[in-house]
Design an enzyme around this catalytic site. Structure first.
Site, PDB file in Angstrom:
ATOM      1  N   GLU A  39      62.085  36.137  24.907  1.00 19.52           N
ATOM      2  CA  GLU A  39      62.553  36.569  23.596  1.00 19.52           C
ATOM      3  C   GLU A  39      62.995  35.344  22.801  1.00 19.52           C
ATOM      4  O   GLU A  39      64.082  34.793  23.023  1.00 19.52           O
ATOM      5  CB  GLU A  39      63.737  37.544  23.727  1.00 19.52           C
ATOM      6  CG  GLU A  39      64.090  38.181  22.385  1.00 19.52           C
ATOM      7  CD  GLU A  39      65.569  38.246  22.087  1.00 19.52           C
ATOM      8  OE1 GLU A  39      65.934  38.854  21.077  1.00 19.52           O
ATOM      9  OE2 GLU A  39      66.377  37.668  22.842  1.00 19.52           O
ATOM     10  N   ASP A  98      65.648  37.476  28.121  1.00 18.65           N
ATOM     11  CA  ASP A  98      66.510  37.714  26.964  1.00 18.65           C
ATOM     12  C   ASP A  98      67.051  36.383  26.435  1.00 18.65           C
ATOM     13  O   ASP A  98      67.393  35.483  27.216  1.00 18.65           O
ATOM     14  CB  ASP A  98      67.693  38.594  27.427  1.00 18.65           C
ATOM     15  CG  ASP A  98      68.622  38.984  26.294  1.00 18.65           C
ATOM     16  OD1 ASP A  98      68.254  39.858  25.506  1.00 18.65           O
ATOM     17  OD2 ASP A  98      69.732  38.403  26.205  1.00 18.65           O
TER      18      ASP A  98
HETATM   19  C1  ARE Z   1      78.165  43.115  21.382  1.00 18.38           C
HETATM   20  C2  ARE Z   1      78.848  43.408  20.052  1.00 18.38           C
HETATM   21  C3  ARE Z   1      79.328  42.110  19.437  1.00 18.38           C
HETATM   22  C4  ARE Z   1      80.256  41.373  20.414  1.00 18.38           C
HETATM   23  C5  ARE Z   1      79.500  41.146  21.717  1.00 18.38           C
HETATM   24  C6  ARE Z   1      80.363  40.503  22.790  1.00 18.38           C
HETATM   25  O1  ARE Z   1      77.923  44.045  19.180  1.00 18.38           O
HETATM   26  O2  ARE Z   1      80.036  42.413  18.251  1.00 18.38           O
HETATM   27  O3  ARE Z   1      80.605  40.121  19.879  1.00 18.38           O
HETATM   28  O4  ARE Z   1      79.056  42.407  22.228  1.00 18.38           O
HETATM   29  O5  ARE Z   1      81.422  41.331  23.139  1.00 18.38           O
HETATM   30  C7  ARE Z   1      72.963  43.032  22.298  1.00 18.38           C
HETATM   31  C8  ARE Z   1      73.475  43.588  20.975  1.00 18.38           C
HETATM   32  C9  ARE Z   1      74.753  42.914  20.533  1.00 18.38           C
HETATM   33  C10 ARE Z   1      75.789  42.950  21.637  1.00 18.38           C
HETATM   34  C11 ARE Z   1      75.175  42.214  22.820  1.00 18.38           C
HETATM   35  C12 ARE Z   1      76.105  42.140  24.027  1.00 18.38           C
HETATM   36  O6  ARE Z   1      72.465  43.403  19.997  1.00 18.38           O
HETATM   37  O7  ARE Z   1      75.252  43.604  19.395  1.00 18.38           O
HETATM   38  O8  ARE Z   1      76.972  42.329  21.199  1.00 18.38           O
HETATM   39  O9  ARE Z   1      73.993  42.937  23.257  1.00 18.38           O
HETATM   40  O10 ARE Z   1      76.500  43.400  24.414  1.00 18.38           O
HETATM   41  C13 ARE Z   1      70.009  36.555  18.101  1.00 18.38           C
HETATM   42  C14 ARE Z   1      69.457  36.011  19.412  1.00 18.38           C
HETATM   43  C15 ARE Z   1      68.661  37.045  20.185  1.00 18.38           C
HETATM   44  C16 ARE Z   1      69.455  38.340  20.356  1.00 18.38           C
HETATM   45  C17 ARE Z   1      69.836  38.821  18.962  1.00 18.38           C
HETATM   46  C18 ARE Z   1      70.658  40.105  19.011  1.00 18.38           C
HETATM   47  O11 ARE Z   1      68.656  34.869  19.170  1.00 18.38           O
HETATM   48  O12 ARE Z   1      68.371  36.503  21.473  1.00 18.38           O
HETATM   49  O13 ARE Z   1      70.645  37.814  18.301  1.00 18.38           O
HETATM   50  N1  ARE Z   1      68.695  39.365  21.093  1.00 18.38           N
HETATM   51  C19 ARE Z   1      68.944  39.617  22.539  1.00 18.38           C
HETATM   52  C20 ARE Z   1      68.814  41.089  22.886  1.00 18.38           C
HETATM   53  C21 ARE Z   1      69.972  41.866  22.296  1.00 18.38           C
HETATM   54  C22 ARE Z   1      71.265  41.423  22.955  1.00 18.38           C
HETATM   55  C23 ARE Z   1      71.309  39.984  23.242  1.00 18.38           C
HETATM   56  C24 ARE Z   1      70.238  39.134  23.028  1.00 18.38           C
HETATM   57  C25 ARE Z   1      72.450  39.467  23.992  1.00 18.38           C
HETATM   58  O14 ARE Z   1      67.564  41.575  22.513  1.00 18.38           O
HETATM   59  O15 ARE Z   1      69.806  43.251  22.435  1.00 18.38           O
HETATM   60  O16 ARE Z   1      72.384  41.749  22.095  1.00 18.38           O
HETATM   61  O17 ARE Z   1      72.108  39.633  25.364  1.00 18.38           O
HETATM   62  C26 ARE Z   1      68.250  35.529  13.217  1.00 18.38           C
HETATM   63  C27 ARE Z   1      68.147  34.450  14.311  1.00 18.38           C
HETATM   64  C28 ARE Z   1      68.027  35.101  15.692  1.00 18.38           C
HETATM   65  C29 ARE Z   1      69.132  36.108  15.887  1.00 18.38           C
HETATM   66  C30 ARE Z   1      69.051  37.163  14.792  1.00 18.38           C
HETATM   67  C31 ARE Z   1      70.076  38.252  14.934  1.00 18.38           C
HETATM   68  O18 ARE Z   1      67.012  36.172  13.090  1.00 18.38           O
HETATM   69  O19 ARE Z   1      67.000  33.649  14.102  1.00 18.38           O
HETATM   70  O20 ARE Z   1      68.100  34.095  16.682  1.00 18.38           O
HETATM   71  O21 ARE Z   1      68.961  36.733  17.173  1.00 18.38           O
HETATM   72  O22 ARE Z   1      69.206  36.534  13.529  1.00 18.38           O
HETATM   73  O23 ARE Z   1      71.367  37.704  14.828  1.00 18.38           O
END
Ligand code: ARE
Ligand code: CA
Length: 474
Positions: free
Chosen positions: A225, A188
């Site tokens: 990812e 992740d």
């Molecule tokens: C939650 C709440 C937030 C709060 C946070 C902390 O929604 O409001 O601030 O908790 O309390 C998942 C959810 C999030 C969640 C998080 C933790 O999607 O909503 O936050 O879990 O519980 C970027 C990253 C990429 C990431 C995406 C979501 O680069 O790695 O954001 N994806 C992974 C997973 C997700 C997960 C996380 C990471 C965290 O697949 O499921 O989040 O572990 C552009 C950029 C990208 C960016 C994208 C989206 O495209 O190029 O880099 O991705 O925008 O912002």
């Protein structure tokens, strides 16, 4: 670490998002093994924070490396891995190496009962203290390397993977899973960690467990990812040699094409011709658990006709390491998985056709999708030949002399003789039905001595794709 260690001729991974371990074990034995699925990506296995309403994303906020979550405990996890490996289905774990949980008022109690004080960066269950994390800062510029890699992704406490202690804890956690028999990991938020640190961690891992049927010296499969739409400061290219990388452009472009924003004829040069990663380094998908929730070009189960066509193309075209999404129904970003009044995840239930009914979508149990998993296995090691298109949204192609696909995404019928490249005989279309007791329950196609057959896909047929292969010959 690009080898997924598939068994036999298998080659598709399914993401059983938020499923319980006991249900996955059962699914491996009763469905995935018999249908020829190669592996399962499972939701995070280690202890997480408990968020109000139990959104799925609480599992992306770790509290410790104890293996207790709403999917089950360590014993159930170990049992699942063994039972899946026994029927030739590999397990890949979604692992959080970038961060721990975000802020939480007061003392948080995790899914294994461990306490932590995220605001103080205190996670005694590991243990981690503030010195194991990068100083707090916010990512405001996604093209600033320092911010992307050393600030907090959506406020999640950012671990310092250059520290010996953090490295040792992460390696110990991953090795524990390897010991239990997993075949590899989805990493992740890999873009948020320096590739040098990840290289150190990956190369320090144990070999896969020979007691689970892996050959000696097998290295864990890694898929990272990294969201790179092109032109990112931190690019997919920094990670692709360490393991496979999620190819998000694949997901976006396949959605565009089957939504009709881009004529299907252009798919003839699909793959590296579209600027995607080399095939062996690309983890490919129509949608994943994040982008299926976003508006935009990406397709999901809510547009079933186009989704099934895109999935058929995904699994028929020889490019990438394929992953199929298996979702639960959602209204918005935070919808929790199907759960009971005590907030326990409930098991999927099936109707007489094997489809899920109680809040689980189970795309992998849609005939049009699992039939294409079978197709992909049947045509393994063949190339694309005999490409045909009508200059627009009708296309067909062969996979050597083992399989044939046709698509109609035009508003008029596709009705004509086409080269299927198959040996003469009658074949069942595995999209509209199956081969059962020597006959086809859906459409069938008779192929003549020259390999040609009459293909009909009406513009209002239930599905806009037709698929033939040698294992479904009457
Ligand atoms: C939650 C709440 C937030 C709060 C946070 C902390 O929604 O409001 O601030 O908790 O309390 C998942 C959810 C999030 C969640 C998080 C933790 O999607 O909503 O936050 O879990 O519980 C970027 C990253 C990429 C990431 C995406 C979501 O680069 O790695 O954001 N994806 C992974 C997973 C997700 C997960 C996380 C990471 C965290 O697949 O499921 O989040 O572990 C552009 C950029 C990208 C960016 C994208 C989206 O495209 O190029 O880099 O991705 O925008 O912002
Ligand atoms: Ca980071």
């Amino acid at each position: 670490q690009h080898n997924p260690h598939w068994w036999g001729n298998r080659n598709t991974i399914v993401h059983l998002f938020e499923w319980k371990w006991s249900d996955i074990a059962q699914e491996c034995e009763s469905f995935l093994g018999p249908r020829g699925f190669a592996g399962v990506q499972v939701s995070p296995v280690n202890e997480n924070i408990i968020a109000a309403g139990r959104p799925w994303w609480e599992r992306y906020q770790p509290i410790s490396y104890k293996l207790t979550t709403r999917s089950g405990n360590e014993e159930e996890f170990g049992d699942m891995v063994r039972r899946c490996n026994d029927v030739g289905v590999r397990i890949y774990v979604d692992v959080l190496l970038n961060h721990m949980s975000g802020d939480f008022d007061g003392v948080a109690v995790g899914t294994a009962g461990t306490e932590a004080e995220p605001r103080k960066k205190s996670f005694p269950g590991v243990p981690y203290t503030a010195q194991d994390f990068h100083p707090t800062c916010e990512i405001t510029d996604w093209n600033d390397r320092f911010q992307v890699q050393q600030c907090e992704l959506v406020g999640l406490k950012d671990l310092d993977q250059s520290s010996d202690w953090v490295r040792s804890k992460l390696i110990e956690f991953l090795d524990h899973l390897i010991e239990l028999g997993v075949a590899g990991f989805r990493v992740d938020a890999a873009k948020h960690m320096a590739s040098e640190d990840l290289e150190y961690i990956y190369s320090s891992l144990s070999n896969l467990n020979i007691d689970h049927g892996f050959p000696h010296n097998s290295r864990p499969f890694i898929f990272q990812e990294v969201i790179d739409h092109g032109h990112e400061t931190v690019s997919r290219d920094e990670y692709k040699d360490l393991g496979a990388v999620t190819e998000f452009r694949f997901s976006e472009e396949i959605g565009n094409a089957f939504r009709g924003n881009n004529a299907l004829k252009w798919l003839q040069s699909w793959g590296t011709g579209w600027g995607f990663l080399p095939s062996g380094q690309a983890l490919t998908f129509v949608d994943n658990h994040d982008n299926q929730r976003d508006a935009g070009a990406v397709l999901n189960y809510k547009s079933p006709r186009q989704y099934k066509m895109a999935t058929a193309f995904h699994l028929a075209y020889p490019y990438g390491v394929s992953r199929v999404m298996s979702s639960f129904a959602f209204d918005d970003h935070d919808t929790p998985p199907p759960q009971d009044a005590q907030e326990r995840i409930i098991s999927p239930e099936f109707d007489e056709d094997g489809a899920c009914v109680n809040g689980w979508i189970c795309e992998h149990r849609w005939r049009q999708i699992y039939a294409m998993v079978g197709f992909k296995n049947a045509v393994r090691d063949t190339e694309i030949t005999g490409w045909w298109d009508n200059g627009d949204n009708q296309i067909s192609f062969c996979r050597g002399n083992k399989g044939f696909l046709a698509f109609n995404n035009n508003l008029y019928d596709l009705s004509q003789d086409l080269n299927t490249c198959l040996p003469a005989g009658t074949y069942c279309d595995v999209i509209s039905g199956s081969l059962i007791d020597g006959s086809c329950t859906g459409k069938s196609v008779t192929v003549n001595e020259n390999g040609y057959g009459y293909i009909h896909i009406g513009s209002d047929d239930f599905d806009g794709v037709l698929a033939l292969h040698v294992d479904a010959k009457v």
